[in-house]
Design an enzyme around this catalytic site. Structure first.
Site, PDB file in Angstrom:
ATOM      1  N   ARG A 182      27.361 -34.622  23.921  1.00  0.00           N
ATOM      2  CA  ARG A 182      27.281 -35.746  22.980  1.00  0.00           C
ATOM      3  C   ARG A 182      27.784 -37.004  23.668  1.00  0.00           C
ATOM      4  NH1 ARG A 182      26.240 -35.733  17.707  1.00  0.00           N
ATOM      5  NH2 ARG A 182      26.266 -33.472  17.753  1.00  0.00           N
ATOM      6  N   THR A 193      27.137 -43.481  21.818  1.00  0.00           N
ATOM      7  CA  THR A 193      26.063 -43.442  20.813  1.00  0.00           C
ATOM      8  C   THR A 193      26.233 -42.275  19.842  1.00  0.00           C
ATOM      9  OG1 THR A 193      24.658 -42.028  22.152  1.00  0.00           O
ATOM     10  CG2 THR A 193      24.447 -44.401  22.514  1.00  0.00           C
ATOM     11  N   ASP A 207      37.233 -22.273  18.811  1.00  0.00           N
ATOM     12  CA  ASP A 207      36.256 -22.745  19.794  1.00  0.00           C
ATOM     13  C   ASP A 207      35.741 -21.552  20.603  1.00  0.00           C
ATOM     14  OD1 ASP A 207      35.159 -23.681  22.352  1.00  0.00           O
ATOM     15  OD2 ASP A 207      35.739 -25.652  21.621  1.00  0.00           O
ATOM     16  N   ASP A 240      35.893 -21.874  24.550  1.00  0.00           N
ATOM     17  CA  ASP A 240      37.258 -21.751  25.074  1.00  0.00           C
ATOM     18  C   ASP A 240      37.746 -20.303  24.992  1.00  0.00           C
ATOM     19  OD1 ASP A 240      37.589 -24.359  25.845  1.00  0.00           O
ATOM     20  OD2 ASP A 240      38.607 -24.984  24.005  1.00  0.00           O
TER      21      ASP A 240
HETATM   22  N1  URA Z   1      31.906 -24.728  17.882  1.00  0.00           N
HETATM   23  C1  URA Z   1      32.848 -23.754  18.021  1.00  0.00           C
HETATM   24  O1  URA Z   1      33.031 -23.192  19.105  1.00  0.00           O
HETATM   25  N2  URA Z   1      33.561 -23.414  16.924  1.00  0.00           N
HETATM   26  C2  URA Z   1      33.390 -23.998  15.713  1.00  0.00           C
HETATM   27  O2  URA Z   1      34.069 -23.625  14.762  1.00  0.00           O
HETATM   28  C3  URA Z   1      32.409 -25.016  15.604  1.00  0.00           C
HETATM   29  C4  URA Z   1      31.685 -25.357  16.706  1.00  0.00           C
END
Ligand code: URA
Length: 209
Positions: free
Chosen positions: A104, A108, A200, A203
């Site tokens: 992203r 913008t 995430d 991660d």
């Molecule tokens: N991407 C992720 O890894 N976890 C989320 O909760 C939302 C987007």
């Protein structure tokens, strides 16, 4: 409208609960994502067409079933989608693998593609696009745009956890696509995370953070 299915096989649900727990470490997280993806690929391929083939057993000639129809390509959305590739390959080992990556733009806020490498016969293939989290739907929508622009038309999207907002956005932007998820969660929070979700996914898969 394409299919929308929550694949709630007990083994899938059990393994998903394990990776939702915040104490789950990278090793187990990776193993469980792999196993869930294998189980999901089994379910998603349920409607693959078959055709008759003449074979010869040690006993006699016979007509039996073999897979017909389009060959498969798996397309992970970088980076977290990579965690699902081996699991799908366990079920469909001859599949080719393409990659799409986007980020992203901070100014913008629009998604920008930075990497696309696909099998040359992408338009002839059944695509399994994989990304563990369907949150806002922004990445999935852009991945579909990128793939369709290059001739893809037969696309199934597989994720582990979906937010209702993401499902709606993806269905509106690409109504022809089939969406399969292991869970439909409650909502997105103000930071764009799925609730309850699993945090995430990239991660947690790669041990970054
Ligand atoms: N991407 C992720 O890894 N976890 C989320 O909760 C939302 C987007």
């Amino acid at each position: 409208m394409g299919k929308f299915e929550v694949l709630n096989h007990p083994l899938i649900q059990h393994k998903l609960t394990i990776i939702r727990e915040k104490q789950c470490g990278t090793k187990v997280f990776r193993e469980m994502v792999n196993e869930i993806s294998t189980l999901m690929a089994y379910e998603v391929s349920r409607d693959m067409p078959l055709e008759d083939i003449e074979i010869e057993t040690p006993i006699c000639k016979t007509t039996q079933k073999t897979l017909a129809g389009k060959k498969v390509a798996i397309v992970p959305i970088l980076r977290a989608g990579l965690g699902m590739v081996d699991g799908v390959l366990n079920m469909i080992p001859a599949a080719k693998v393409g990659h799409v990556g986007m980020y992203r733009d901070e100014k913008t806020l629009k998604p920008v593609e930075y990497f696309v490498k696909l099998p040359s016969d992408i338009s002839q293939r059944q695509l399994f696009v994989v990304d563990p989290m369907l949150a806002t739907g922004g990445s999935a929508i852009m991945a579909m745009d990128m793939l369709k622009k290059r001739g893809a038309s037969n696309i199934k999207f597989m994720c582990l956890v979906a937010a209702p907002e993401g499902v709606k956005a993806l269905q509106e932007a690409h109504p022809d696509i089939d969406i399969y998820t292991a869970a439909l969660d409650d909502h997105l929070n103000e930071d764009g995370y799925i609730v309850p979700g699993l945090g995430d996914a990239g991660d947690r898969l790669f041990g970054t953070k």
